[in-house]
Design an enzyme around this catalytic site. Structure first.
Site, PDB file in Angstrom:
ATOM      1  N   GLU A  41       0.832  -1.196   0.000  1.00 10.21           N
ATOM      2  CA  GLU A  41       0.000   0.000   0.000  1.00 10.21           C
ATOM      3  C   GLU A  41       0.875   1.258   0.000  1.00 10.21           C
ATOM      4  O   GLU A  41       1.850   1.353   0.742  1.00 10.21           O
ATOM      5  CB  GLU A  41      -0.884  -0.022   1.251  1.00 10.21           C
ATOM      6  N   LYS A 116      -8.955   2.219  -2.726  1.00  6.90           N
ATOM      7  CA  LYS A 116      -9.265   1.569  -1.444  1.00  6.90           C
ATOM      8  C   LYS A 116     -10.696   1.910  -1.033  1.00  6.90           C
ATOM      9  O   LYS A 116     -11.120   3.071  -1.091  1.00  6.90           O
ATOM     10  CB  LYS A 116      -8.267   2.053  -0.382  1.00  6.90           C
ATOM     11  N   CYS A 156      -5.246  -3.189   2.079  1.00  8.15           N
ATOM     12  CA  CYS A 156      -5.151  -3.250   3.533  1.00  8.15           C
ATOM     13  C   CYS A 156      -6.505  -3.445   4.222  1.00  8.15           C
ATOM     14  O   CYS A 156      -7.036  -4.540   4.269  1.00  8.15           O
ATOM     15  CB  CYS A 156      -4.415  -2.017   4.067  1.00  8.15           C
TER      16      CYS A 156
END
Length: 582
Positions: A41, A116, A156
Site C-alpha cells: 500500500e 481503497k 489493507c
C-alpha cells in the site's frame, strides 16, 4: 502465472528513491520469470505520508513518477504499485481530493487505477482525513495465450471487515465478499499494516478464514521498515482455497518471493514458507532494532548517544542501539552523582564491555553544587525534595543534549512504558531525546527481554537484572518507594490503557482500590509530560503516541466507570486534574 511478492521498505516522501526501489525489485522479479509484481500500500510514497497528502505538488509529482515507472518496467511484467491518486470529481461532488489507490502498470502505461474502499480511522489510522472511499469492486483480468485469470484487488483495511470472523462489521460493505460475488479467481491484498506484538497470528487466522470460507486463494503483501513511531513487520503471506499457508516472507526484512497460481486448478501452489518468530520477546526485539535502525537512517543519523545509569532500561536500549547501528556507532555517557552506587557505575562499565560500545564519564557532583548555590537564596525556607532530585536528571539531560548537538548523535531516551504512563520520569531530564525506544515496553517486559537476550550468554550483566530498580536521586532510593511493584503496576496499566477497563473492573480483577485510584491519578496527571515526549516506537495495541489522544486540560477522571445518571446528578462533579512539574 507467477506472482512476485515484493516486501519492500519505502521511505516516506522519497518518490524518486522509492520508484528506484520498486524498479530494482521489478527487474529481479522479471529475472525470476514473474508475470505479476505486487507491492505494498502506498509503496510509491511510503506509509503513512500524513499531511504530505495535503500538498498538491506531492500528488502531482506522484502522478509523474508513476507514469515514468510504468515506462521503465521490464517488458512483459505487470505490476501493482501503491500511490495517492487525484480525485478529479472532488470539487463538484464535495468529496475528498485524493484516493488511496493501486495503479496497474502494464505495457508501459498506467492501465487502470483501483481505489481503497474501507478507510480506517482508529488508533494510529486517520485515512478519512485525506482520502475518498472507492465505491467499486476492483477487478482486472490477467491474460496470456494460455490462461485468463480474474484478479480482485484490495488494499489493507479492505480485508478486515468479515462479519463471520469478527462477529460484526465495522463498515457497511465487505470488499472480499463483493469480489467473490463477481467471480474472481484470486484476491490480492496490498497492505501497510503496522506491527504490534502477536498481530501476525491474528492476520493469518483472518486471511485463512476468508480464503477457506470463500473458496478463493488470497495473496497478502505487507510493507516492512520503520517510519517515525510505526514499525512494519512484513511477513507477507499467501493462502490457498483451503485456507492453508502456501508462502510466507521473512519478518522485519526486505524479501522477494514467488508464488504460482495454477489456472487449471484455480489455486495457488506451494511455495517457500519462512518461519514466524518463536516468541513475543523475539518479535519485540526485532521490531525495536528495526525501528531504531530506520529512524536513524531515514532521519540522517549514523550514531547514537545514551545515558548509561547501570539500570535495566538503559542497558536494554544500549543493546538495541548496538544491534541496530553497530556497537562502534553507540556512545554511552556515565553521569554519576554523589548518590550513585558503586555497583551502578561498575554495572554500566561491564555492560559497555559486553556490548563493545564506547563510554565517557561526566560526573555531575560539582554541577549539582552549582545549581544548589544558584537557587539557594530563592529556595531559602523550603524543604529539599522532588525539585532537587529532578535537578540531577535535568543536569544529565543537558549534558546528553550537548553531546548530541556537538557531535550530531541521535539521543535515545531510556524510559519504559510503566514509567511514562505514571509520569515517573523528568521533563527536560531523562525524557530528553529524539526517539523513545522502549516507551511502549512495560517494565516487566523489559526484564523479560533482557533475560531473553541472555538465553545463550550474558549480554546484559546479571546484576543489572536482579538488583532492585532505582533512580538513585537520593540515598537508598528504590522505585517501589513511590510505585506499586511492577507486576502489579503493569497489570493495572494494561487493563486501564490497553483494555480500557474501568476502575471497578480493575478492582474486581483483584487489585487494591487504593492502589488503583493512585495509579489512575498518576496516569491522568502525567498527560502533559507525555505530550512533550519523543516519538514512541509502537509495539503494543495502545501506545503513547499518535494513537493516544487524551486531553491535557481535562476534568474527566479515568476512574469514572458509570454514566452520570447511574451515579450522580446530571451536573456531575469530577475531580480536578492537577499537574506536577516533576
Amino acid at each position: 502465472m507467477k506472482i512476485a511478492i515484493a516486501q519492500i521498505n519505502p521511505t516516506v516522501g522519497d518518490l524518486t528513491g522509492n520508484a528506484q526501489r520498486i524498479l530494482s525489485v521489478a527487474q529481479q522479479a522479471a529475472n525470476l520469470g514473474a508475470d505479476l509484481l505486487l507491492t505494498p500500500e502506498l509503496s510509491l510514497c511510503g506509509y503513512p505520508p500524513r499531511d504530505l497528502l495535503m500538498r498538491p505538488s506531492f500528488i502531482q509529482q506522484m502522478k509523474q513518477q508513476i507514469e515514468a515507472l510504468a515506462k521503465a518496467l521490464p517488458a512483459g511484467l505487470t505490476a501493482l504499485v501503491g500511490l495517492a491518486e487525484d480525485n478529479s470529481a472532488a470539487a463538484a461532488k464535495g468529496e475528498k481530493p485524493i484516493f488511496n489507490s493501486m495503479a496497474l502498470l502494464q505495457g508501459g502505461q498506467v492501465a487502470k487505477v483501483f481505489h481503497k474502499r474501507l478507510l480506517p480511522t482508529y488508533d494510529v489510522f486517520d485515512e478519512d482525513r485525506y482520502f475518498e472511499s472507492g465505491t467499486e469492486a476492483n477487478i482486472f483480468t490477467y491474460e496470456t495465450a494460455e490462461e485468463s485469470v480474474r484478479i480482485g484487488v484490495t488494499i489493507c483495511e479492505d480485508l478486515w471487515n468479515s462479519e463471520s470472523f469478527w462477529g460484526r462489521r465495522a463498515y457497511p460493505v465487505d470488499p472480499i465478499q463483493a469480489l467473490v460475488g463477481e467471480g474472481v479467481d484470486l484476491v490480492v491484498n496490498l497492505s501497510a499494516s503496522p506491527f504490534t506484538c502477536g498481530k501476525q497470528t491474528l492476520r493469518e487466522n483472518m486471511i485463512a478464514h476468508a480464503a477457506k470460507q470463500n473458496r478463493c486463494p488470497i495473496v497478502y503483501v505487507n510493507q516492512i521498515g520503520g517510519n517515525d513511531d510505526l514499525i512494519f513487520d512484513g511477513q507477507s503471506v499467501s493462502f490457498n482455497r483451503q485456507g492453508e499457508v502456501v508462502s510466507r516472507a521473512a519478518a522485519f526484512t526486505d524479501d522477494l518471493q514467488l508464488v504460482e497460481f495454477d489456472a487449471i486448478a484455480q489455486d495457488l501452489q506451494p511455495g517457500e514458507i519462512k518461519a514466524t518468530l518463536p516468541s513475543a520477546d523475539a518479535e519485540i526485539w526485532e521490531a525495536l532494532v528495526l525501528g531504531v535502525k530506520d529512524y536513524a537512517r531515514k532521519c540522517g543519523f549514523s550514531k547514537a548517544v545514551i545515558g548509561l545509569s547501570g539500570g535495566v532500561d538503559s542497558a536494554l536500549v544500549s543493546a538495541i542501539a548496538a544491534a541496530a547501528l553497530g556497537p562502534q556507532n553507540v556512545l554511552g555517557i556515565l553521569m554519576p552523582s554523589p548518590y550513585s552506587s558503586e555497583h551502578s557505575i561498575s554495572d554500566a562499565q561491564q555492560l559497555a564491555r559486553s556490548l563493545n560500545i564506547t563510554t565517557q564519564t561526566l560526573s555531575i557532583g560539582s554541577l549539582m553544587t552549582s545549581y544548589d548555590a544558584a537557587l539557594g537564596e530563592m529556595f531559602t525556607g523550603t524543604e529539599s525534595g522532588v525539585t532537587e532530585e529532578n535537578l540531577q536528571s535535568r543536569i544529565r539531560g543537558n549534558l546528553l543534549m550537548a553531546v548530541s548537538n556537538k557531535f550530531g548523535h541521535l539521543l535515545l531516551t531510556t524510559g519504559n512504558k510503566s514509567e511514562v504512563a505514571v509520569g515517573y520520569c523528568t521533563l527536560y531530564g531523562d525524557m530528553n531525546g529524539g526517539l523513545a525506544v522502549i516507551a511502549d515496553v512495560p517494565k516487566t517486559r523489559v526484564y523479560s527481554l533482557c533475560r531473553w537476550l541472555n538465553r545463550s550468554s550474558e549480554v546484559i550483566p546479571n546484576n543489572i537484572i536482579t538488583k532492585p530498580p532505582s533512580a538513585e536521586l537520593k540515598p537508598d532510593q528504590t522505585d517501589q518507594d513511590a510505585l506499586p511493584d511492577y507486576d502489579t503496576l503493569d497489570d493495572i496499566l494494561e487493563r486501564l490503557v490497553q483494555k480500557q477497563q474501568s476502575a471497578d473492573d480493575i478492582v474486581a480483577a483483584g487489585h487494591s482500590a487504593a492502589v488503583v485510584e493512585k495509579v489512575i491519578g498518576l496516569v491522568t496527571r502525567a498527560e502533559f509530560k507525555r505530550r512533550q515526549s519523543a516519538p514512541v516506537l509502537k509495539v503494543t495495541d495502545r501506545a503513547f503516541g499518535m494513537g493516544w489522544r487524551m486531553p491535557i486540560a481535562s476534568r474527566w477522571s479515568l476512574a469514572i466507570s458509570k454514566p452520570a445518571s447511574e451515579t450522580q446528578p446530571a451536573l456531575l462533579a469530577t475531580d480536578q486534574t492537577l499537574m506536577t512539574s516533576a
